[in-house]
Design a protein around this motif. Structure first.
Motif, PDB file in Angstrom:
ATOM      1  N   UNK A  74       0.835  -1.198   0.000  1.00 41.34           N
ATOM      2  CA  UNK A  74       0.000   0.000   0.000  1.00 41.34           C
ATOM      3  C   UNK A  74       0.873   1.252   0.000  1.00 41.34           C
ATOM      4  N   UNK A  75       0.444   2.300  -0.690  1.00 42.62           N
ATOM      5  CA  UNK A  75       1.194   3.565  -0.645  1.00 42.62           C
ATOM      6  C   UNK A  75       1.332   4.054   0.792  1.00 42.62           C
ATOM      7  N   UNK A  76       2.447   4.686   1.077  1.00 37.80           N
ATOM      8  CA  UNK A  76       2.711   5.152   2.436  1.00 37.80           C
ATOM      9  C   UNK A  76       1.602   6.066   2.955  1.00 37.80           C
ATOM     10  N   UNK A  77       1.121   6.973   2.090  1.00 39.38           N
ATOM     11  CA  UNK A  77       0.090   7.912   2.522  1.00 39.38           C
ATOM     12  C   UNK A  77      -1.190   7.190   2.924  1.00 39.38           C
ATOM     13  N   UNK A 251      13.529  -5.602  -5.243  1.00 43.20           N
ATOM     14  CA  UNK A 251      13.731  -4.163  -5.437  1.00 43.20           C
ATOM     15  C   UNK A 251      13.356  -3.758  -6.849  1.00 43.20           C
ATOM     16  N   UNK A 252      13.812  -4.559  -7.839  1.00 43.13           N
ATOM     17  CA  UNK A 252      13.498  -4.267  -9.230  1.00 43.13           C
ATOM     18  C   UNK A 252      11.998  -4.389  -9.501  1.00 43.13           C
ATOM     19  N   UNK A 253      11.370  -5.395  -8.925  1.00 40.97           N
ATOM     20  CA  UNK A 253       9.930  -5.578  -9.113  1.00 40.97           C
ATOM     21  C   UNK A 253       9.140  -4.420  -8.526  1.00 40.97           C
ATOM     22  N   UNK A 254       9.563  -3.938  -7.366  1.00 34.99           N
ATOM     23  CA  UNK A 254       8.865  -2.809  -6.744  1.00 34.99           C
ATOM     24  C   UNK A 254       8.978  -1.556  -7.617  1.00 34.99           C
ATOM     25  N   UNK A 255      10.149  -1.318  -8.177  1.00 32.11           N
ATOM     26  CA  UNK A 255      10.341  -0.136  -9.020  1.00 32.11           C
ATOM     27  C   UNK A 255       9.495  -0.226 -10.291  1.00 32.11           C
ATOM     28  N   UNK A 256       9.508  -1.394 -10.923  1.00 32.16           N
ATOM     29  CA  UNK A 256       8.717  -1.581 -12.139  1.00 32.16           C
ATOM     30  C   UNK A 256       7.230  -1.434 -11.856  1.00 32.16           C
ATOM     31  N   UNK A 257       6.782  -2.013 -10.740  1.00 32.22           N
ATOM     32  CA  UNK A 257       5.371  -1.938 -10.379  1.00 32.22           C
ATOM     33  C   UNK A 257       4.951  -0.506 -10.090  1.00 32.22           C
ATOM     34  N   UNK A 258       5.848   0.266  -9.455  1.00 38.91           N
ATOM     35  CA  UNK A 258       5.520   1.662  -9.154  1.00 38.91           C
ATOM     36  C   UNK A 258       5.327   2.457 -10.437  1.00 38.91           C
ATOM     37  N   UNK A 259       6.170   2.219 -11.433  1.00 37.90           N
ATOM     38  CA  UNK A 259       6.038   2.923 -12.707  1.00 37.90           C
ATOM     39  C   UNK A 259       4.749   2.540 -13.426  1.00 37.90           C
ATOM     40  N   UNK A 260       4.383   1.253 -13.302  1.00 37.20           N
ATOM     41  CA  UNK A 260       3.174   0.747 -13.976  1.00 37.20           C
ATOM     42  C   UNK A 260       1.919   0.932 -13.121  1.00 37.20           C
ATOM     43  N   UNK A 261       2.104   1.436 -11.894  1.00 37.11           N
ATOM     44  CA  UNK A 261       0.991   1.636 -10.957  1.00 37.11           C
ATOM     45  C   UNK A 261       0.211   0.346 -10.713  1.00 37.11           C
ATOM     46  N   UNK A 262       0.957  -0.692 -10.377  1.00 39.84           N
ATOM     47  CA  UNK A 262       0.344  -1.973 -10.041  1.00 39.84           C
ATOM     48  C   UNK A 262       1.108  -2.585  -8.867  1.00 39.84           C
ATOM     49  N   UNK A 263       0.558  -3.677  -8.337  1.00 46.30           N
ATOM     50  CA  UNK A 263       1.184  -4.345  -7.199  1.00 46.30           C
ATOM     51  C   UNK A 263       2.371  -5.176  -7.667  1.00 46.30           C
ATOM     52  N   UNK A 264       3.478  -5.143  -6.930  1.00 43.92           N
ATOM     53  CA  UNK A 264       4.617  -5.995  -7.291  1.00 43.92           C
ATOM     54  C   UNK A 264       4.351  -7.454  -6.960  1.00 43.92           C
ATOM     55  N   UNK A 265       5.002  -8.355  -7.671  1.00 43.69           N
ATOM     56  CA  UNK A 265       4.829  -9.782  -7.406  1.00 43.69           C
ATOM     57  C   UNK A 265       5.375 -10.185  -6.057  1.00 43.69           C
ATOM     58  N   UNK A 266       6.425  -9.518  -5.623  1.00 38.10           N
ATOM     59  CA  UNK A 266       6.958  -9.711  -4.277  1.00 38.10           C
ATOM     60  C   UNK A 266       7.594  -8.406  -3.845  1.00 38.10           C
ATOM     61  N   UNK A 267       7.971  -8.312  -2.589  1.00 30.11           N
ATOM     62  CA  UNK A 267       8.504  -7.072  -2.044  1.00 30.11           C
ATOM     63  C   UNK A 267       9.765  -7.332  -1.228  1.00 30.11           C
ATOM     64  N   UNK A 268      10.519  -6.275  -1.010  1.00 25.88           N
ATOM     65  CA  UNK A 268      11.701  -6.382  -0.157  1.00 25.88           C
ATOM     66  C   UNK A 268      11.293  -6.783   1.265  1.00 25.88           C
ATOM     67  N   UNK A 269      10.159  -6.251   1.721  1.00 20.89           N
ATOM     68  CA  UNK A 269       9.667  -6.593   3.047  1.00 20.89           C
ATOM     69  C   UNK A 269       9.428  -8.094   3.160  1.00 20.89           C
ATOM     70  N   UNK A 270       8.756  -8.674   2.158  1.00 18.04           N
ATOM     71  CA  UNK A 270       8.463 -10.106   2.187  1.00 18.04           C
ATOM     72  C   UNK A 270       9.743 -10.936   2.166  1.00 18.04           C
ATOM     73  N   UNK A 271      10.696 -10.539   1.326  1.00 23.72           N
ATOM     74  CA  UNK A 271      11.964 -11.265   1.263  1.00 23.72           C
ATOM     75  C   UNK A 271      12.654 -11.262   2.620  1.00 23.72           C
TER      76      UNK A 271
END
Length: 304
Positions: A74-77, A251-271
């Protein structure tokens, strides 16, 4: 006692509200869903606490605040609006002698290992808005009569987040996990979390912040293998992925997802959650609240 339970339409809140009603407390559950929870000896009221203070009956002996946005993508805000600002609204809505807030072990360092961490060790690197917002929500309790509980990895019947997420990562008979999840972790069964809430509600229970979880840490990979077997997926093999590689990919998935405005397949937090030790020191809850947790158990997981 007359007890209000927020988030009663959710996994944790519903279980807490049901357990308290079963023990003959006068329970009123609150949630956004108009038909979110029911019990033959309790009431349910629809309330979106983010939208403003509760109107009407607010005369309770205690409040158990379970409602939260549990989503590290979820977005920080948005996380702050619901978890921090919403908590502030709940506090202001109730003038009570007891407030039990369900926080999270996500307030501890997200990146490095958490080895038998005590309550005073909160802080460090936050890898998502969820962690930041849960830490910020705890600060809202200054000057109130509160108990803050910090469970980790809550599991049990009705879980629509943790277990489905794990099973959803299976690909072609394999479950790829950072370091193969060969790490010690504290998990928290739903019954143990309910026990902790009940301890916090006892007359005279000391206020403060408490880690809660199952009786002893477990090897996460062993628990996941048992879960797979109980779910009829015993053929699935856990495939280790080096932590650094998994973290870089996330990290790469999160960046790509942010640009595409969608949820990443996994996150740094989950890892970091699956690949590092995450153990909690439960001494304070045991000694001050009288918390007596039972061991980790997947009994009945076939039906979850």
């Amino acid at each position: 006692m007359r007890i209000a339970v927020t988030g009663a339409s959710g996994f944790v809140g519903g279980a807490v509200a049901t357990a308290l009603a079963d023990r003959d407390h006068e329970v009123v559950g609150f949630g956004r869903d108009p038909n979110g929870w029911s019990h033959p000896r309790a009431r349910y009221r629809s309330w979106d606490f983010v939208g403003g203070p509760l109107l009407g009956d607010r005369d309770f002996d205690a409040v158990v605040h379970c409602a939260a946005l549990v989503d590290e993508t979820a977005p920080r805000a948005e996380a702050m609006r619901i978890n921090r600002d919403g908590t502030r609204t709940v506090i202001r809505s109730f003038r009570t002698t007891r407030f039990v807030h369900l926080s999270s072990a996500a307030v501890y360092d997200n990146l490095g290992a958490n080895v038998e961490v005590t309550e005073s060790q909160a802080g460090g690197t936050a890898l998502c808005g969820y962690s930041e917002s849960k830490a910020a929500a705890e600060l809202e309790f200054a000057g109130t009569d509160f108990v803050i509980l910090r469970p980790r990895a809550v599991y049990g019947p009705g879980d629509a987040l943790l277990i489905p997420r794990i099973l959803g990562q299976v690909r072609r008979g394999r479950l790829a996990l950072p370091e193969g999840s060969e790490v010690r972790q504290t998990l928290t069964s739903l019954p143990n979390l309910v026990r902790a809430v009940e301890c916090a509600l006892r007359p005279g229970a000391p206020t403060g912040v408490y880690n809660v979880g199952d009786d002893t840490p477990v090897l996460l990979s062993a628990v996941l293998r048992e879960l797979l077997a109980r779910k009829g997926m015993g053929h699935v093999r856990i495939t280790p992925v080096p932590f650094r590689a998994a973290f870089a990919a996330a990290t790469a998935l999160e960046r790509t997802a942010a640009l595409a405005r969608r949820r990443p397949g996994t996150t740094r937090f989950a890892v970091a959650q699956f690949g590092r030790e995450r153990t909690l020191d439960l001494t304070a809850a045991r000694e001050r609240l009288g918390f007596r947790p039972r061991p980790t158990s997947l009994d009945g997981a076939e039906r979850w």
